[in-house]
Structure formats: C-alpha cells, structure tokens
Design a protein around this motif. Structure first.
Motif, mmCIF file in Angstrom:
data_model
loop_
_atom_site.group_PDB
_atom_site.id
_atom_site.type_symbol
_atom_site.label_atom_id
_atom_site.label_comp_id
_atom_site.label_asym_id
_atom_site.label_seq_id
_atom_site.Cartn_x
_atom_site.Cartn_y
_atom_site.Cartn_z
ATOM 1 N N SER A 1 -0.288 9.245 6.123
ATOM 2 C CA SER A 1 -1.757 8.803 6.369
ATOM 3 C C SER A 1 -2.294 8.610 7.557
ATOM 4 O O SER A 1 -1.593 9.022 8.496
ATOM 5 C CB SER A 1 -1.760 7.850 5.130
ATOM 6 O OG SER A 1 -1.285 6.562 5.684
ATOM 7 N N ASP B 1 -6.666 7.060 -0.764
ATOM 8 C CA ASP B 1 -6.567 5.736 -1.134
ATOM 9 C C ASP B 1 -7.321 5.360 -2.663
ATOM 10 O O ASP B 1 -8.462 6.047 -2.585
ATOM 11 C CB ASP B 1 -6.992 4.801 -0.131
ATOM 12 C CG ASP B 1 -6.310 4.821 1.101
ATOM 13 O OD1 ASP B 1 -5.006 5.125 0.910
ATOM 14 O OD2 ASP B 1 -6.921 4.162 2.070
ATOM 15 N N HIS C 1 0.801 -1.265 0.068
ATOM 16 C CA HIS C 1 0.133 -0.012 0.021
ATOM 17 C C HIS C 1 0.800 1.323 -0.034
ATOM 18 O O HIS C 1 0.613 2.226 -0.558
ATOM 19 C CB HIS C 1 -0.835 -0.063 1.263
ATOM 20 C CG HIS C 1 -2.017 1.229 1.264
ATOM 21 N ND1 HIS C 1 -3.098 1.381 0.405
ATOM 22 C CD2 HIS C 1 -2.008 1.996 2.249
ATOM 23 C CE1 HIS C 1 -3.657 2.298 0.727
ATOM 24 N NE2 HIS C 1 -3.056 2.930 1.602
ATOM 25 N N HIS D 1 1.114 4.433 -2.596
ATOM 26 C CA HIS D 1 0.882 5.936 -2.382
ATOM 27 C C HIS D 1 2.010 6.655 -3.006
ATOM 28 O O HIS D 1 1.913 7.817 -3.394
ATOM 29 C CB HIS D 1 1.070 6.206 -0.533
ATOM 30 C CG HIS D 1 -0.338 6.101 -0.194
ATOM 31 N ND1 HIS D 1 -1.423 7.022 -0.715
ATOM 32 C CD2 HIS D 1 -0.750 5.382 0.879
ATOM 33 C CE1 HIS D 1 -2.519 6.573 0.195
ATOM 34 N NE2 HIS D 1 -2.216 5.895 0.837
HETATM 35 ZN ZN ZN Z 1 -3.605 4.912 2.291
#
Ligand code: ZN
Ligand code: KG4
Length: 334
Positions: free
Chosen positions: A136, A300, A111, A115
């Motif tokens: 985040s 996201d 993840h 980003h």
């Molecule tokens: Zn995120």
C-alpha cells in the motif's frame, strides 16, 4: 455476530457493518483524495480534521444502509495501528465513545491484518495458512498468515513502500496524486521493455524489497534526457518502472510462499489493484492458488476492519478504554 468496523488510518473515513467476518451489510467510504491531490500527497493535519468532520455521518450511514441500529451491533472494531497518529485517533476515539455509551465490546484491529482479511470477504472458502503480499502507500510486506490471528513477517521493504514509489514516480512524471492508478493506466500505452532498470535482490532466502533505487533511476533518466534535449516517452517509462516493481514483488512472494510450503498466495493493499501485478501473479503462480480482493476492497475500507475484528474477537482479543492510536506497530507484535 454483527460488527461495526471503523477505519481512519490515512485519508479514507470508512465504516461498515459486517456479519460473521465475511458478509458485508454496508460499507461507507468518505474519501479525502480530492483535497490531498492539491498538495501532491496526504497532509496529516488536514486528514485528521477531515476525519473529524466525516466520522459521525459515515457511521450513521453505515448503520442505516445495513438496515440496523446500534442496538443490533454486537461489537465495535477499529483500526488503532499503524497509520497517521492524528487520523487513527479520530476512529479510535469514536469507537471508544460508542463502546462506552452502549456497553458493546471494543475490538482493536491492526490495519495490515485488515488488508489481508479483505481476501476472506470475496473468497468464502479461503482459510489460513497462506502467504500474502501486502503493498500500500505505507507498507510492503510479505506475510505468512499462519492462522486467523497468527502472522509472521517473511519480507519487507528496507526503504520506500511500493505505493510510495508509484506515487513519487507519478509525481516526477507530472501525473498527479495518487500515482498508482495513473501509472497503471499510462503504462498500458507504453513498451515495458523500453528502459531497463536494475532489479534489487538481497540474495536467496531473503524476501526484502528496496524501491528507492528504481525511484532515483527514473528521476536520473528524466534528468539525463532533459540535459540532452531528448523527448521521453512517459508511457514507456511508466511501463518499464511498473514491470520492474511488479516482477520483484511477485518474484519474492512466490519464493517466500515456497519457503514455508503453503499452497495459496494472496495480494492485499492499494497496490494489489495494479493490473500488471495481477498479470504477473497469474504468470508466476504455477501450482499455487492465487487470490486477491476486488479493487474496492484493496484500498482502505471499513469492511476489512470488521472482518479482521471478527477473527480477533474469536481469539478473545478485546480492548478497554485505555486503547490508544499507535503509529508504528509490526503485524506480528501483538
Ligand atoms: Zn491501507
Ligand atoms: O491501501 P491504500 O489504500 O492506503 C494505504 O494504506 O496506504 O493504498 C494506497 C496506495 C497509493 O500509494 C496508491 O498509489 C496505490 O495504493 N495504488 C496503486 C493502484 N491503485 C492504488 N498502485 C499501483 N497501481 C494501482 N492500480
């Protein structure tokens, strides 16, 4: 190469079709924010159920909006780590099912790498190496992006993530969830020099963060004022909190970038939308080139996963049907 990118690590169900890592053909996001707002934060079990309800429709819409069918897709990229395990499992299971049924390759995506890769989409000439601040709701990291698939952590939070601090401070100020955008907006009406909070530093050469102290500082400030019967300017408090956090984040980013000798710095993650953070970056960047994604690509989304999947595939990183969701996994340990 056309990649279907799937993202379900937290509270957005998203799918996108991305060409050659940099061109978005479609990006569909089904947000659960309204549901979680009632509880003041993301409820993991509800998040998993909502992903389950949304995932097939979101994937279908992403294909339709891109004007393609599954037959046209070359590979399926999916976030498998880190995040809420039940939420991740929905995306991973959907991606595995599609891969199994169509015979298309499956690409596992981290993840945080996703980003960071969001920057490639809007800055077509951006290439590693550079240093990226990823902040985040769950992460605050300074990462040396040495190549498209080689990452090293230069600094990270020792307690709360930056977004988590924004969300918690917003909650005590009664602003609601998610707190980051609300603090950002309110702070524009306040004086950021009104209240001074201590800046946490771990000394020269260390680029770690700690935000639990300032969070407690804000709570104590409110309690003290309440006990004395004084009225607090929430706008001043939000502005002063935001100034402290953004100065620490950018200060460490710039120093870390200098320490490894790169000429480009980047922002990524939900907090990268923060207007004060962007101003601070422009103020402190000096001769460094500074880039960040537009707000839509900071939170996201499936596009960033499709982008990262493209580069992971270039380095031969594919998964088989044993791929599982991993709630905690450092960006450099792959
Ligand atoms: Zn995120
Ligand atoms: O990257 P993201 O969408 O999800 C995670 O992977 O966590 O980040 C969400 C976080 C939340 O904590 C939210 O409050 C914060 O990003 N955020 C902001 C702003 N917009 C979103 N924080 C500060 N200022 C903003 N403008």
């Amino acid at each position: 190469m056309l990649i279907l990118g799937i993202e379900t690590s937290c509270d957005e169900t998203s799918a996108a079709v991305v060409r050659d890592g940099r061109e978005i053909l479609s990006d569909v996001i089904s947000s659960q924010i309204d549901i979680h707002t009632q509880f003041g934060g993301v409820v993991p079990e509800i998040a998993s159920r909502k992903h389950l309800e949304a995932i097939n429709g979101v994937i279908d819409s992403a294909l339709e909006n891109a004007g393609v069918t599954l037959d046209d897709i070359d590979a399926i990229g999916v976030t498998y780590a880190p995040g809420l395990v039940g939420a991740l499992l929905v995306g991973v299971s959907a991606a595995k099912a599609l891969s199994f049924a169509t015979g298309k390759p499956l690409i596992p995506v981290h993840h945080i790498r996703g980003h960071i890769c969001a920057n490639y989409i809007e800055h077509k000439d951006l290439e590693p190496p550079f240093v990226c601040l990823v902040c985040s709701g769950g992460h605050s990291h300074i990462i040396h992006v040495k190549s498209y698939t080689d990452y090293a952590v230069l600094g990270q939070t020792r307690d709360d993530a930056a977004g988590e601090a924004f969300d918690k401070v917003a909650r005590v100020l009664g602003l609601g969830y998610p707190g980051g955008p609300k603090i950002d907006k309110l702070a524009k009406e306040g004086n950021d020099d009104a209240i001074s909070f201590k800046k946490v530093s771990f000394g020269k050469g260390c680029y770690d963060f700690s935000f639990s102290g300032i969070k407690t500082g804000v709570i104590n400030y409110l309690h003290n004022a309440e006990q004395k019967g004084e009225t607090v300017s929430k706008a001043d408090l939000a502005a002063s909190f935001q100034k402290n956090v953004t100065e620490v984040l950018i200060g460490n980013l710039v120093e870390a970038a200098k320490s490894v000798g790169v000429d480009t710095i980047a922002l990524a993650g939900g907090v990268a939308s923060n207007s004060r953070l962007r101003q601070e970056l422009d103020r402190r960047k000096g001769n460094l080139r500074a880039v960040y994604p537009s707000p839509k690509l900071c939170t996201d989304n499936g596009s960033m996963i499709g982008c990262s999947a493209f580069y992971e595939a270039q380095s031969g990183r594919y998964a088989d049907m044993t791929l599982n969701a991993i709630p905690y996994l450092s960006v450099d340990l792959i």
